[in-house]
Design a protein around this motif. Structure first.
Motif, short mmCIF file in Angstrom:
data_model
loop_
_atom_site.label_atom_id
_atom_site.label_comp_id
_atom_site.label_asym_id
_atom_site.label_seq_id
_atom_site.Cartn_x
_atom_site.Cartn_y
_atom_site.Cartn_z
N ASP A 197 -47.05 -8.25 50.05
CA ASP A 197 -46.09 -9.32 49.00
C ASP A 197 -44.82 -8.94 48.55
OD1 ASP A 197 -47.75 -11.72 49.35
OD2 ASP A 197 -49.27 -10.93 48.40
N MET B 142 -41.42 -7.28 47.34
CA MET B 142 -41.16 -6.49 45.91
C MET B 142 -42.04 -5.73 45.39
SD MET B 142 -37.76 -7.13 45.75
CE MET B 142 -37.66 -7.41 47.60
N ALA C 64 -33.43 -14.09 43.98
CA ALA C 64 -34.84 -14.52 43.86
C ALA C 64 -35.53 -13.34 43.85
CB ALA C 64 -35.38 -15.38 44.63
N ASP C 65 -35.47 -12.53 44.77
CA ASP C 65 -36.27 -11.31 45.13
C ASP C 65 -35.81 -10.50 43.75
OD1 ASP C 65 -37.87 -11.90 46.88
OD2 ASP C 65 -36.81 -10.87 48.53
N LYS D 249 -34.97 -10.84 40.92
CA LYS D 249 -35.67 -11.38 39.60
C LYS D 249 -37.05 -11.01 39.71
CE LYS D 249 -35.89 -15.10 37.61
NZ LYS D 249 -36.08 -16.83 37.60
N GLN D 250 -37.77 -10.92 40.66
CA GLN D 250 -39.17 -10.62 41.01
C GLN D 250 -39.10 -9.12 40.93
OE1 GLN D 250 -42.34 -11.44 41.04
NE2 GLN D 250 -42.27 -12.43 42.88
N SER E 218 -39.33 -7.98 37.33
CA SER E 218 -40.50 -8.27 36.61
C SER E 218 -41.49 -7.40 36.92
CB SER E 218 -41.09 -9.75 37.04
OG SER E 218 -41.77 -9.79 38.33
N TYR E 219 -41.61 -6.77 38.20
CA TYR E 219 -42.59 -5.64 38.45
C TYR E 219 -42.04 -4.46 37.73
CZ TYR E 219 -44.59 -8.78 41.96
OH TYR E 219 -45.13 -9.73 42.59
N GLU F 224 -50.47 -8.98 37.57
CA GLU F 224 -49.80 -8.53 36.62
C GLU F 224 -50.64 -7.32 35.90
OE1 GLU F 224 -47.96 -10.29 33.43
OE2 GLU F 224 -46.48 -11.36 34.63
N LYS G 48 -50.89 -9.90 46.35
CA LYS G 48 -50.87 -10.74 44.89
C LYS G 48 -52.65 -11.08 44.94
CE LYS G 48 -46.52 -13.01 43.98
NZ LYS G 48 -45.76 -14.01 43.99
#
Lengths: 492, 492
Positions: free
Chosen positions: A160, A162, A277-278, A280-281, A284-285, B408, B430
Motif C-alpha cells: 500500500d 507510502m 496526494a501521495d 499528503k499520505q 500522515s504516516y 494508524e 492497510k
C-alpha cells in the motif's frame, strides 16, 4: 627518492594547494609505496570510529527487520550500461584480459535490482553496506573519494502506497539522531510533482530530465545561475524559467501539499496531483512515526539519478564543519567539496522501473530505498571523537611480570585468560621491564594488569592492578580467572 | 531469452559438467542479468552464516588484542609487481582510462606491507578482513572463486623469537575449535629447514624456489608424481630426489626437531640448524599455549608464496565433506578443488623481507601472520546449519491487527517499540489478514506478536502472543513497552 621528500610526502598532498600534481609525481617514484589517487587507508583509530558508526547504522536496519545481502565488487559491464545517464563516464572498467568485460560497481542499487531480477525475488527488505567506485575527475568535482562506502536500505515489493517510503525516512531520522551529528533536515519531493510542474510551466517533454538536473543545482548555486543555465544553455524562454522559479522556492509540510492541490496550474496535471496526494499520505504516516519536525516538502529538490519514479529525498546537516582539515587528514585532494559545506549525508527515493530493466519480460518490482553517505559522517565523527582518546583494541588485561625469567609463567596465565574468553595481551619479550609493560597499558588504554613476581609465585597470588587508579590487590592464583571475569564483565 | 532457459540458468552452471560454456553463453543474452564468472552473490541466509563466522573470528582477534585497518580494493600496479612470482599472471588489472595503472589486490599481505612502509610503522598487531581477487583460470585450478574473503592476522615488529609465531598458531587453533568444524591438524615447517635440506641433498641454489613449489604439491599428488617432476621437469638427479624424498616423509613434534639437529646431513647446514632450534623453541611455547595436540612438524609442507623467510604453517581439516553439492549451490564451476577434499583452511608464516621492498632504504620490519580461508569454512557451515532454520532477521515482535482499519494504531505502536530499541516489524498493508501476519512470523521466525483489535483498544490492552506456543496474554497498553523489553532481553 630521498627520505626527506618521503617525510612530507603525505602532507604535501593536502597542503600545497595547486602543487599537488608534481608532488604526487614525486611520491610515485617510491615503487608503489603510496595509494592510488582518491583512495585512502583506514588506520586503527579511523577503523574504531567506523566500527562505531556501522554498529549504529546496522543496529537501526536490524531494528526495522532488514535482512542483508552481498554482491561482487565487479559486475558484467552490460549490467551497468544505460543505468546512470551522463555519469556512466565515471564507471571504472577492468582491463580486457580475455573473458568477460567487467566494471566496478558504481552504486549498490543497480546490483540490487540485478539480484532481484536474477533470483526472481518480488519482495524483500534488505540492507547492503559496501564500497562503490567512481572515477570522479578531481579537477571537476573536487576530491570526492573514488572509493567510498554506501549504506543502503531498500524495500522491494507491491505494498500500500507510502508506508515503506515513510519507513525509509524514519530510518534516516533515527540514524542521524543516534549518531548525534547536530541538527538536520530531510527534504522530500516527488518526481511526478516536478514533471507535472515542468509540463504546466511549458517545458517540452524531452527536456524534463535535463531541466531536472539544472534544478538539482539549486542547493549549491543561486537562482540567477540556475535560471541562466535554463535559458542560455537549455533553451527555455525566460517566462517559463520564471514560472519554475516561483514553484521551486516553495517549502512546507502537509499544508503545502494541500495548497498545491488547489493550485490553478498544478491541479491540471494528473501526475502532479498523484504526487501531491501521495505527499499528503506520506506526511500522515510521518506524523505517526513522529518525525515531521525534521521533514520538509521542498519543491527545489530534484536528485540527479535517472531511475527515480516517485518520492525522492535527501538529508542535509545544518552544521557547517571545518572540513578542510579533516579532508586533508584523510588524504582527500585540496578544494574538496566538504570544505565548502557538509551538505547531503543521505538520499534516496522510489524507483519502480529499474528491476524491470533486467527482467526478460520487463516485469516490474516496485522499490524504494535510501543510501547513507558514510564518508562525510566519518569526517564529522573523527572531528568529534577526540581522536587521541579513541581505543583501537578491546584488551582488558595485560599479563605482566615484575622480574626476569617469568616468560613461561606469563604465557601460561595468558593462555588461561584466553581460554576463559578474557581479552588479554602479553608483551613478546622474554624479559620486559615492568615500566615498559605499564606504559603499554597507558598508551593503549588497557584497564587492568595482572602482575607476576617471584614473591607472588611463592605466595600463590597474582597482583591485580587498576591502571587508572594504581590500586593493587593480591588475588589467589586459583581465583584470578573468576575475579577477572567479574571485573571485565563490567567494562564497556 | 526464453523464461524457461532462465529457470534453469543457474542450475546448469553447476550441473551440466563439460557443458558449462554454451550454457553460460545463453545466460549472457540476459543483458547483464547474471554475475561474472567465478563470483557470486550472498543471499540473506548465507549472510547470516557469514556474520556468525566473522563474529567468531573477529572475537578471537580482539581477544588477542589486535587492532584493525582497511586498505583500498585496488593498488597502484607497481605495488603488486614482483611480489607473487609466477602467480602474477592471476592479478586483475584495471583498464587504463587515463591516469594511474591500477590492479585489484591479490592478497592482504602486500597491501599491509605497503601500509607499514608508507606510514613508517615498525610494530603493530592488526587484523584485516576483506575480499581479494585472483583471475584463476577455471580450466586449470578448477573453480576457486575469483573474488573471495581473506581474514588476516599479522604481528609486525622486532620481538624475541617465536613468541608471535606461536600466538598465530594459537589463534588458528582457537578459531577452528570454536567454529566446530571437526578435527584438524596444523602442519608447521620452516623455509630455512627446507632450504638447508635442499642444499645438503645437492639441489643447486637457483633451483630452491622451484623445487619448493614441487614439494608443495605433495598434499595433492603422490611422491612418484612429485619425484617425476623433480627429475624430468626440473632436472634433478634421481639420487638427489630420493634424498629429498626421505626427509619430506618425516612428521613429528619437538622430538623430530631434536632428532634432526643430530642428523648427519642437516646438522651441517647453518640455516637448517637455525630453523630446527627455532622449531624447538616454537613447540615449547605451543606447549604453554596448550595446542600441541593438533600441531605437527611436517617436512613436506612448503607453501607456494615466495615471500616467506622462516616458519610456515597450514591448517587442514580432517573431515571430508560432500563438497560438490555445496560448491555448485554457490555457483562455483564444476570440478572445484573442494569436490576432491576440503583441504587447507588457513595458512601463513614469517616474512621478514617484504616491508623492506617498499622502503627507500630497504629498512626491514619482521612480520609473521596467518590468513584464514573463509570460503571453505562457509561451505561447511552452510552444510552444517540446517539452512532452512537459519533466521535472516533479528525481529522480535510483529505488530499485527485482528480487524480492518487499524493501520494508524499499528504504526503508532510500532513507532513506540522502535523508539524503545525493540526490533519490530509491521506489514505494509492497510488491512492485512491476521492469518497472513501470523504466517509471516512462522516463516521468518519472529517469536512474538502484539495484536491490536477493536475490543483490545476499548479495554486499553494489547494481546501478546508467543508464536511457538500460541499462548496469549492481555497486557495493559501502557505496560507493553516495558513488558516487551523484559521479554526480548531474554531472546537470543
Amino acid at each position: 627518492m630521498a627520505p626527506v621528500a618521503m617525510a612530507y610526502g603525505r602532507v604535501c598532498v593536502g597542503l600545497l594547494l595547486g602543487r599537488a600534481a608534481p608532488c604526487l609525481r614525486a611520491l610515485r617514484v617510491l615503487s608503489g609505496m603510496t595509494v592510488s589517487q582518491g583512495t585512502r587507508d583506514y588506520n586503527p583509530k579511523q577503523m574504531a570510529i567506523r566500527e562505531k558508526v556501522f554498529n549504529t547504522i546496522i543496529g537501526c536496519f536490524k531494528r526495522h527487520g532488514a535482512e542483508t545481502i552481498d554482491t561482487p565488487v565487479f559486475e558484467l559491464k552490460e549490467t551497468l550500461t544505460g543505468k546512470y545517464g551522463e555519469d556512466s563516464k565515471l564507471i571504472y572498467d577492468l582491463k580486457d584480459q580475455g573473458g568477460e568485460l567487467l566494471s566496478l560497481r558504481y552504486d549498490l542499487t543497480v546490483p540490487f535490482a540485478r539480484y532481484l531480477a536474477m533470483n526472481k525475488i518480488t519482495n524483500i527488505k534488505r540492507y547492503h553496506i559496501a564500497k562503490v567506485y567512481r572515477r570522479d575527475n578531481p579537477a571537476m568535482t573536487r576530491g570526492r573519494y573514488r572509493e567510498f562506502y554506501q549504506c543502503d536500505f531498500d524495500i522491494a515489493g507491491q505494498y500500500d502506497p507510502m508506508i515503506p517510503d515513510a519507513e525509509c525516512l524514519k530510518i534516516v531520522y533515527e540514524i542521524l539522531s543516534e549518531l548525534d551529528l547536530g541538527d538536520f533536515r530531510i527534504k522530500v519531493n516527488d518526481r511526478r510533482i516536478l514533471d507535472g510542474m515542468f509540463a504546466m510551466c511549458g517545458v517540452p517533454d524531452e527536456k524534463f530530465r535535463t531541466i531536472c538536473s539544472t534544478v538539482d543545482k539549486l542547493d549549491k548555486a543561486s537562482w540567477e545561475d540556475v535560471k541562466n543555465e535554463m535559458v542560455k544553455e537549455k533553451g527555455l524562454s525566460e517566462g517559463v524559467a520564471d514560472q519554475i522559479g516561483e514553484y521551486v522556492s516553495m517549502q512546507g509540510g502537509m499544508d503545502l501539499a494541500e495548497r498545491l492541490l488547489q493550485d490553478p496550474k498544478l491541479s491540471q496535471s494528473k501526475q502532479a496531483c498523484a504526487g501531491l496526494a501521495d505527499m499528503k499520505q506520506l506526511f500522515s504516516y510521518l506524523q505517526l512515526f513522529q518525525v515531521t519536525d525534521k521533514v520538509l516538502f521542498d519543491l527545489s529538490l530534484a536528485r540527479g539519478l535517472d531511475y527515480y519514479t516517485g518520492v525522492i529525498y535527501e538529508a542535509v546537516l545544518s552544521q557547517m564543519i571545518q572540513a578542510p582539515v579533516v579532508a586533508e587528514q584523510n588524504g582527500a585532494l585540496p578544494g574538496d567539496e566538504a570544505s565548502v559545506s557538509v551538505g547531503s549525508v543521505a538520499g534516496g527515493g522510489r524507483y519502480d522501473g529499474l528491476v524491470g530493466m533486467f527482467d526478460p519480460k520487463g516485469k516490474k518490482v516496485p522499490c524504494v530505498g535510501v543510501s547513507i553517505g558514510i564518508e562525510r559522517i566519518f569526517s564529522i565523527m573523527e572531528q568529534k571523537a577526540e581522536v587521541k582518546k579513541v581505543r583501537t583494541t578491546e584488551t582488558q588485561v595485560l599479563v605482566a611480570s615484575a622480574q626476569k625469567n617469568l616468560l613461561e609463567e606469563r604465557l601460561k596465565l595468558t593462555t588461561e585468560l584466553w581460554n576463559a574468553g578474557i581479552k588479554a595481551e602479553v608483551l613478546y619479550k622474554k624479559n620486559p621491564k615492568l615500566l615498559t609493560q605499564l606504559q603499554h597499558c597507558e598508551e593503549t588504554g588497557i584497564p587492568l594488569v595482572a602482575i607476576l613476581g617471584e614473591q607472588e609465585l611463592k605466595d600463590g597470588v597474582v597482583k591485580l592492578r587498576k591502571v587508572a587508579s594504581r590500586e593493587e590487590v593480591d588475588v589467589p592464583r586459583e581465583e584470578l580467572v573468576e575475579e577477572l571475569k567479574r571485573r571485565t564483565s563490567k567494562l564497556p
